[in-house]
Write an enzyme that holds these catalytic residues in place. Structure first.
Site, PDB file in Angstrom:
ATOM      1  N   GLU A   1     -13.331 -34.034 -45.059  1.00  0.00           N
ATOM      2  CA  GLU A   1     -13.303 -34.377 -43.637  1.00  0.00           C
ATOM      3  C   GLU A   1     -14.347 -33.583 -42.845  1.00  0.00           C
ATOM      4  OE1 GLU A   1     -11.835 -36.945 -42.744  1.00  0.00           O
ATOM      5  OE2 GLU A   1     -10.577 -37.223 -44.512  1.00  0.00           O
TER       6      GLU A   1
ATOM      7  N   HIS B   1     -21.480 -34.655 -40.113  1.00  0.00           N
ATOM      8  CA  HIS B   1     -22.314 -35.841 -39.916  1.00  0.00           C
ATOM      9  C   HIS B   1     -22.350 -36.226 -38.436  1.00  0.00           C
ATOM     10  CE1 HIS B   1     -23.498 -39.990 -41.823  1.00  0.00           C
ATOM     11  NE2 HIS B   1     -24.361 -39.592 -40.913  1.00  0.00           N
TER      12      HIS B   1
END
Length: 634
Positions: free
Chosen positions: A422, A428
């Site tokens: 996660e 990202h």
């Protein structure tokens, strides 16, 4: 399988993805404002701080009223987008800014709801936010048809006249790319209005499988009586006692077999929806429609499926290796889930943070600095609590704030892996948001699982290299091998099935429960070498297709397999080639949604239409099995 919730920032055409994701990811328990409580009495940073979004409910209500009014004014742009470059820029800016603020509002209500589904106020605010999204879909449905009517030549001239359209250049490019499949303004409004109706198969499936199907109760060999809900099945299918595993499988799948005709109708309804929408828009197939907006070549899908089918012997090798360690004379499908090399160890949250930081060192000093700072903020809701949604996800749609992460951490190695996964999503989002404007920050599903899987690859690489003994090393080897089976081979098997059922309907066929059993069963038996004596697949278990909610998401599952392939390919380069490969990987994250995902990866040297990328996963898997066999042969 983990989920990442980072909704499309393309305010003009991609709202539908916002809701579709909601049906299939996980969630949790949060407070309205600065909830500093925790399931861990010693922890102070295990519950997220929603005050970073809104200081109080009054602020949320005020913003809701403001956004609702702004949505109503967006229709004033209708018929005026072609007036001038400045007018077009003004309208597109108003729409994207409204959408950005709407997502901010939505994230707050969504996170609060997921922390306590028993709280009526949380549920009501989430529902209000959803209605606002629907209103915005309808209010902006004119935009794509109008831009297409303006035409590429005039739009290109507008873009040269002002830099105010720079943030919208890729959106304009995507809209023109979709011109052959975009209908008139009136027709687009009609299709937008069918959204709720088109969700009926999925909604019926959810209610039937989660609430109305009577799930069996079984008594295990230790005298423990358990109810085989989907969560119960997931837990008890992996128990050590083989007779218990068989009992769990037999009773659970017998229940699904009893409802196979009804579940067949719901899945057929979903597939017919997909096929109908593809035909209405002029696509050759449902697969083409599913890949069109992100401009993903259909050769990617076929390269994945073909490569996996050419190397099923690697999956068969893993089944036989597990059989050897488990000491079985023959393997059955109910033997696929138990751990083959257990390790009696737990991991605290602080240990997990330290492990992850150590494992991610190959990604470079700047990445580690950003991660270390972020992981010590109040961005996570860590532990299970009453009313909290199960599972794990990252919500990265609040562009002006930061990602939020829901976990249900339980001190196991699975929780450590999920934590690293996660945080790949969160990083990202952080890197994309810092390097792209809002209109180009959100990344496509096609690339969404790369960063998360890359983190897991590096985590298991670190754990294996730092194992204290062979037993611990074997434990980590089989953990990674099992993930490769579940994410690479299993998701490709799902993708092949999904393509087959869509092509069957496109060719005029029907999908009864019995037909789906046959189609899925044939695939399952081929993948696991049933006819070769590798693993026995009982016919009772061929109803597994009815257990997979992702089949209601229109060619979604293959992107798990493509993402894991890209991640392994990229991490092999990072570990072997150094800083240049590291920067190419980070460039993918920084790119966000500034280009088509296939092109972003291609620029980093990763051609997802090439079998070489998928062969990298196969080769990695075989290397891991080689290492396991060397240890076992000692």
């Amino acid at each position: 399988m983990h989920c990442q919730k980072n909704y499309s920032t393309n305010a003009l055409t991609s709202f539908l993805s916002l809701f579709i994701v909601l049906f299939f990811c996980a969630s949790s328990q949060a407070a309205d404002v600065n909830d500093k409580g925790s399931s861990d009495p010693l922890a102070t940073d295990t519950v997220w701080d929603l005050g970073d979004l809104y200081p109080d409910i009054a602020s949320w209500d005020k913003d809701r009223e403001n956004i609702a009014a702004r949505i109503e004014t967006l229709t004033e742009c209708k018929g005026k987008l072609g007036d001038s470059a400045d007018k077009l820029a003004s309208c597109l800016n108003d729409i994207s800014e409204t959408y950005k603020d709407l997502l901010h509002l939505y994230v707050y209500s969504f996170l609060a709801r997921d922390t306590d589904f028993s709280n009526a106020q949380y549920l009501e605010r989430a529902s209000v936010a959803q209605m606002l999204v629907t209103q915005m879909i309808e209010a902006t449905s004119f935009v794509s048809p109008e831009l297409i009517a303006i035409g590429e030549e005039k739009l290109s001239r507008f873009q040269k006249q002002t830099d105010k359209l720079a943030d919208h250049d890729f959106f304009i490019r995507k809209t023109l790319h979709m011109a052959p499949y975009t209908l008139s303004d009136a027709e687009e409004k009609i299709l937008a209005a069918t959204f709720d109706t088109m969700q009926t198969p999925s909604s019926v499936y959810d209610v039937l499988t989660n609430a109305e199907m009577p799930m069996p109760t079984v008594t295990l060999s230790d005298g423990n009586e358990v109810v085989l809900t989907p969560a119960g099945y997931s837990q008890y299918r992996a128990v050590d006692n083989r007779d218990d595993r068989k009992l769990v499988f037999d009773q659970f799948w017998e229940t699904y077999q009893k409802y196979r005709q009804t579940l067949g109708l719901t899945l057929e309804g979903q597939v017919k929806n997909d096929v109908l929408m593809a035909r209405l828009r002029g696509f050759d197939s449902a697969l083409q429609r599913a890949q069109a907006e992100d401009n993903i070549p259909q050769t990617v899908y076929h390269a994945l499926v073909d490569t996996v089918n050419e190397h099923l012997d690697s999956l068969h090798r893993l089944v036989k290796l597990r059989q050897r360690v488990l000491g079985l004379k023959e393997s059955h499908y109910y033997d696929i889930y138990p751990a083959v090399v257990p390790l009696d160890r737990t991991y605290s949250l602080e240990e997990t943070k330290a492990l992850t930081i150590a494992a991610l060192q190959p990604l470079g000093e700047d990445y580690i600095k950003t991660f270390t700072d972020a992981v010590n903020q109040n961005w996570m809701h860590v532990y299970p609590s009453p009313g909290k949604r199960s599972g794990a996800y990252v919500m990265g749609a609040a562009y002006d704030a930061h990602p939020y992460m829901l976990l249900n951490f339980d001190d196991t190695i699975e929780s450590v892996s999920t934590f690293a996964h996660e945080w790949g999503h969160a990083m990202h989002s952080l890197l994309a948001n810092r390097n792209q404007p809002f209109t180009k920050a959100d990344y496509a599903t096609f690339t969404a699982e790369i960063a998360s899987t890359a983190n897991e690859v590096l985590l298991f690489e670190y754990l294996r290299n730092n194992a204290k003994n062979d037993q611990e090393r074997l434990h980590y080897l089989f953990k990674e091998l099992n993930q490769l089976r579940g994410t690479f081979f299993r998701q490709t098997q799902f993708a092949e099935f999904e393509l087959a059922i869509h092509e069957h309907v496109e060719n005029g066929g029907a999908l009864s429960g019995d037909k789906l059993n046959t189609m899925y069963g044939d695939l399952l038996k081929r993948y696991f070498g049933h006819d070769k004596g590798v693993m026995i697949i009982d016919d009772a278990y061929t109803a597994e297709w009815a257990y997979i909610p992702h089949f209601y998401r229109n060619f979604y599952v293959y992107q798990y397999a493509t993402s894991i392939s890209a991640a392994y390919y990229l991490m092999d380069r990072v570990l072997n080639d150094g800083e240049e490969a590291q920067q190419q990987y980070l460039d993918i994250l920084r790119a966000g949604g500034s280009d088509y995902p296939y092109e972003i990866l291609l620029a980093a040297g990763v051609d997802m239409a090439s079998k070489d990328v998928y062969l990298a996963v196969i080769e990695r898997m075989n290397r891991l099995m080689d290492e396991a066999e060397r240890i076992l042969d000692k």
